[in-house]
Write an enzyme that holds these catalytic residues in place. Structure first.
Site, short mmCIF file in Angstrom:
data_model
loop_
_atom_site.label_atom_id
_atom_site.label_comp_id
_atom_site.label_asym_id
_atom_site.label_seq_id
_atom_site.Cartn_x
_atom_site.Cartn_y
_atom_site.Cartn_z
N LYS A 98 2.13 -3.23 7.42
CA LYS A 98 2.42 -3.42 5.99
C LYS A 98 3.87 -3.04 5.71
CE LYS A 98 -0.01 -4.56 3.06
NZ LYS A 98 -0.43 -5.90 2.53
N THR A 119 0.82 -1.21 0.00
CA THR A 119 0.00 0.00 0.00
C THR A 119 0.85 1.26 0.00
OG1 THR A 119 -1.53 1.26 1.40
CG2 THR A 119 -0.09 -0.26 2.54
N ASP A 120 0.25 2.36 -0.45
CA ASP A 120 0.96 3.65 -0.39
C ASP A 120 1.04 4.19 1.04
OD1 ASP A 120 -1.73 4.34 -0.05
OD2 ASP A 120 -1.79 5.80 -1.68
N GLU A 121 0.24 3.59 1.97
CA GLU A 121 0.22 4.13 3.34
C GLU A 121 1.55 3.96 4.05
OE1 GLU A 121 -3.20 3.60 5.70
OE2 GLU A 121 -4.56 3.64 4.00
N TYR A 130 -1.90 -0.32 11.02
CA TYR A 130 -2.04 -1.01 9.73
C TYR A 130 -0.83 -0.71 8.84
CZ TYR A 130 -3.32 -1.51 4.80
OH TYR A 130 -3.29 -1.80 3.46
P1 NAD Z 1 -9.75 -7.22 2.35
O1 NAD Z 1 -9.72 -6.90 3.81
O2 NAD Z 1 -10.98 -6.95 1.56
O3 NAD Z 1 -9.41 -8.78 2.14
C1 NAD Z 1 -8.41 -9.42 2.86
C2 NAD Z 1 -8.55 -10.94 2.61
O4 NAD Z 1 -7.48 -11.60 3.31
C3 NAD Z 1 -9.86 -11.52 3.13
O5 NAD Z 1 -10.39 -12.43 2.19
C4 NAD Z 1 -9.45 -12.26 4.40
O6 NAD Z 1 -10.29 -13.38 4.71
C5 NAD Z 1 -8.04 -12.71 4.04
N1 NAD Z 1 -7.20 -12.93 5.22
C6 NAD Z 1 -7.05 -12.12 6.29
N2 NAD Z 1 -6.20 -12.68 7.18
C7 NAD Z 1 -5.80 -13.87 6.66
C8 NAD Z 1 -4.92 -14.90 7.08
N3 NAD Z 1 -4.29 -14.82 8.27
N4 NAD Z 1 -4.73 -15.97 6.28
C9 NAD Z 1 -5.38 -16.07 5.09
N5 NAD Z 1 -6.25 -15.12 4.64
C10 NAD Z 1 -6.45 -14.04 5.41
O7 NAD Z 1 -8.49 -6.48 1.75
P2 NAD Z 1 -8.33 -5.76 0.33
O8 NAD Z 1 -8.84 -4.38 0.42
O9 NAD Z 1 -8.79 -6.66 -0.73
O10 NAD Z 1 -6.73 -5.66 0.27
C11 NAD Z 1 -5.95 -6.74 -0.23
C12 NAD Z 1 -4.48 -6.39 -0.13
O11 NAD Z 1 -4.22 -5.20 -0.88
C13 NAD Z 1 -4.01 -6.10 1.30
O12 NAD Z 1 -2.72 -6.64 1.44
C14 NAD Z 1 -3.98 -4.58 1.37
O13 NAD Z 1 -2.99 -4.16 2.29
C15 NAD Z 1 -3.59 -4.22 -0.05
N6 NAD Z 1 -4.07 -2.91 -0.53
C16 NAD Z 1 -5.40 -2.56 -0.41
C17 NAD Z 1 -5.83 -1.35 -0.94
C18 NAD Z 1 -7.27 -0.93 -0.85
O14 NAD Z 1 -7.60 0.19 -1.23
N7 NAD Z 1 -8.19 -1.77 -0.42
C19 NAD Z 1 -4.91 -0.49 -1.57
C20 NAD Z 1 -3.56 -0.87 -1.65
C21 NAD Z 1 -3.16 -2.10 -1.14
O1 DAU Z 2 -4.14 3.97 0.45
C1 DAU Z 2 -4.38 2.59 0.35
C2 DAU Z 2 -5.22 2.15 1.52
O2 DAU Z 2 -6.53 2.64 1.29
C3 DAU Z 2 -5.23 0.65 1.72
O3 DAU Z 2 -3.95 0.22 2.03
C4 DAU Z 2 -6.20 0.26 2.85
O4 DAU Z 2 -6.28 -1.15 2.95
C5 DAU Z 2 -7.57 0.82 2.51
O5 DAU Z 2 -8.46 0.54 3.58
C6 DAU Z 2 -7.49 2.33 2.28
O6 DAU Z 2 -7.18 3.03 3.51
P1 DAU Z 2 -7.93 4.41 3.90
O7 DAU Z 2 -7.79 4.61 5.35
O8 DAU Z 2 -7.50 5.50 3.00
O9 DAU Z 2 -9.44 3.99 3.48
P2 DAU Z 2 -10.87 4.21 4.20
O10 DAU Z 2 -11.90 3.79 3.20
O11 DAU Z 2 -10.91 3.62 5.55
O12 DAU Z 2 -10.93 5.79 4.35
C7 DAU Z 2 -10.78 6.65 3.23
C8 DAU Z 2 -10.82 8.08 3.75
O13 DAU Z 2 -12.14 8.36 4.22
C9 DAU Z 2 -9.90 8.32 4.94
O14 DAU Z 2 -9.35 9.63 4.84
C10 DAU Z 2 -10.83 8.23 6.16
C11 DAU Z 2 -12.15 8.73 5.61
N1 DAU Z 2 -13.38 8.14 6.22
C12 DAU Z 2 -13.46 6.78 6.30
C13 DAU Z 2 -14.59 6.19 6.87
C14 DAU Z 2 -14.68 4.68 6.97
C15 DAU Z 2 -14.41 8.97 6.65
O15 DAU Z 2 -14.34 10.21 6.53
N2 DAU Z 2 -15.52 8.38 7.19
C16 DAU Z 2 -15.65 7.02 7.34
O16 DAU Z 2 -16.69 6.55 7.90
#
Ligand code: NAD
Ligand code: DAU
Length: 358
Positions: free
Chosen positions: A167, A137-139, A163
């Site tokens: 990562k 992730t970019d975080e 988180y």
């Molecule tokens: P998600 O939370 O929707 O899915 C995570 C999956 O991992 C689920 O299916 C869960 O059951 C499985 N999991 C969790 N713990 C586990 C374990 N111990 N063993 C096996 N499986 C397990 O997550 P997502 O949003 O699909 O993100 C997927 C990946 O991409 C993550 O590594 C996250 O850090 C990265 N990522 C997410 C975003 C985003 O915007 N969602 C952006 C950049 C990177």
């Molecule tokens: O940048 C990549 C990341 O993006 C991934 O690595 C993470 O897995 C993914 O969850 C996401 O993280 P964020 O914290 O950016 O996503 P989230 O959807 O939780 O929140 C997006 C923005 O919205 C953040 O600035 C917090 C804000 N927010 C979120 C929620 C849930 C609100 O204002 N209200 C809310 O109820």
């Protein structure tokens, strides 16, 4: 024994992983074995389209499992691992940091060690082919000021949430397994994804649901935090590109070049819903916007400089945000059965906990 035309995907029942598997099977040859623990975020129904597909196999298990993971490598002899499995929600990491260290750090270590044991015993040509792709992730780069340039692959790590720290820890382990042992790793650091199958704890589906049902829409702080949004299938295409053409040991930033303030995102969703399904009971959805107590340590701005993957590997995003968000809103409207299923008791408990003092 030779490598098979097969990849192991971890976390493939989650949001991005399930999109990735469906997209992979449409675009590539060979089999996919999906190892997923099915936490609250994992849902096998995301992959219902693959029922009966002999190219897809599901394994219910934990990436931390010291017996299952080596068995999977020996049984399936993958040509690559694509590692998505993680605890992924920042707000949950503030409540339960330990679970994030366990899965994201220890789980990644277990996968790396078993990948290394497997890879070390391959013959030279198979060793040259094998890849371990770690999805990050970019975080990990921390927070940008408004005038700062977007994150590049050499931006120093400065994770701010449990988180992001977990990562970052996993990214460092991946780097170390390449540097120390020569394991052919690839790391991608992507910005915020949106699209089908995203669990409704995250901003976009949460806002959609509250707006649809006429409930207050919680905006943290002043709503001016910025995220760089990318349609999930563009992320999946980026991962496929890195797997095919990326240089072992390298990291690649993936992003949409699409910075938006949270408040703007919320307003777009409200307006889209007002257009598609106006409600005389709910009225204009923007009226539901409610400013609530900020997320502790809330990062102000993320932005990705994706020139490396664009220039070196030829990937760029294809979905324009306005189209992608329309598609996403329509997907959720057409899949309310899915939404209602994932809104289980556990999800309701989470909403109580996260929003009770806001
Ligand atoms: P998600 O939370 O929707 O899915 C995570 C999956 O991992 C689920 O299916 C869960 O059951 C499985 N999991 C969790 N713990 C586990 C374990 N111990 N063993 C096996 N499986 C397990 O997550 P997502 O949003 O699909 O993100 C997927 C990946 O991409 C993550 O590594 C996250 O850090 C990265 N990522 C997410 C975003 C985003 O915007 N969602 C952006 C950049 C990177
Ligand atoms: O940048 C990549 C990341 O993006 C991934 O690595 C993470 O897995 C993914 O969850 C996401 O993280 P964020 O914290 O950016 O996503 P989230 O959807 O939780 O929140 C997006 C923005 O919205 C953040 O600035 C917090 C804000 N927010 C979120 C929620 C849930 C609100 O204002 N209200 C809310 O109820």
């Amino acid at each position: 024994m030779e490598l098979r035309d097969l990849i192991i995907v971890t976390g493939g029942a989650g949001f991005i992983g399930s999109n990735f598997i469906i997209d992979w099977l449409q675009n590539e040859t060979g089999k996919v074995v999906n190892l997923d623990k099915l936490t609250y975020a994992g849902n096998p129904k995301n992959l219902a389209a693959l029922n009966g597909d002999s190219r897809y196999e599901f394994v219910h298990g934990d990436i931390c499992d010291l017996e299952l993971v080596p068995t999977l490598f020996q049984t399936h002899r993958p040509r690559a691992v694509v590692h998505f499995a993680a605890e992924s929600h920042v707000d949950r990491s503030i409540q339960f940091p330990g679970e994030f260290v366990r899965t994201n750090v220890q789980g990644t270590l277990n996968l790396l060690q078993n990948a290394l044991d497997y890879w070390s015993n391959l013959d030279a040509s198979d060793r040259a082919q094998f890849r371990f792709l770690h999805v990050s992730t970019d975080e990990v780069y921390g927070s940008l000021q408004s005038e700062e340039s977007p994150f590049t692959e050499i931006t120093p790590y400065a994770p701010n949430s449990p988180y992001a720290a977990s990562k970052a820890g996993s990214d460092h382990l991946v780097r170390a397994y390449h540097h120390t042992f020569g394991l052919p790793t690839l790391t991608t650091n992507c910005s915020n994804n949106y699209g089908p199958f995203q669990f409704p704890e995250k901003l976009i589906p949460l806002v959609f649901l509250n707006a649809l049902e006429g409930r207050p829409i919680p905006v943290y702080g002043d709503g001016q935090n910025v995220r760089d949004w990318l349609y999930v299938l563009d992320h999946c295409a980026g991962i496929r590109t890195v797997l095919e053409k990326g240089e072992p040991g390298e990291t690649y930033n993936i992003g949409g070049c699409n910075e938006r303030k949270n408040l703007d995102i919320v307003e777009i969703i409200c307006d889209t819903l007002d257009q598609i399904c106006p409600s005389s009971v709910v009225g204009p959805r923007r009226n539901l916007i409610t400013y609530v107590k900020d997320r502790p340590g809330h990062d102000r701005r993320y932005a990705i400089d994706a020139s490396k993957i664009r220039e070196q590997l030829g990937w760029s995003p294809s979905v324009v945000f306005e189209q992608g968000i329309q598609q996403t809103v329509r997907w959720y409207l057409d899949n309310m059965e899915w939404v209602n299923e994932v809104r289980s008791g556990a999800y309701q408990q989470w909403l109580q906990l996260n929003y009770k003092e806001r």
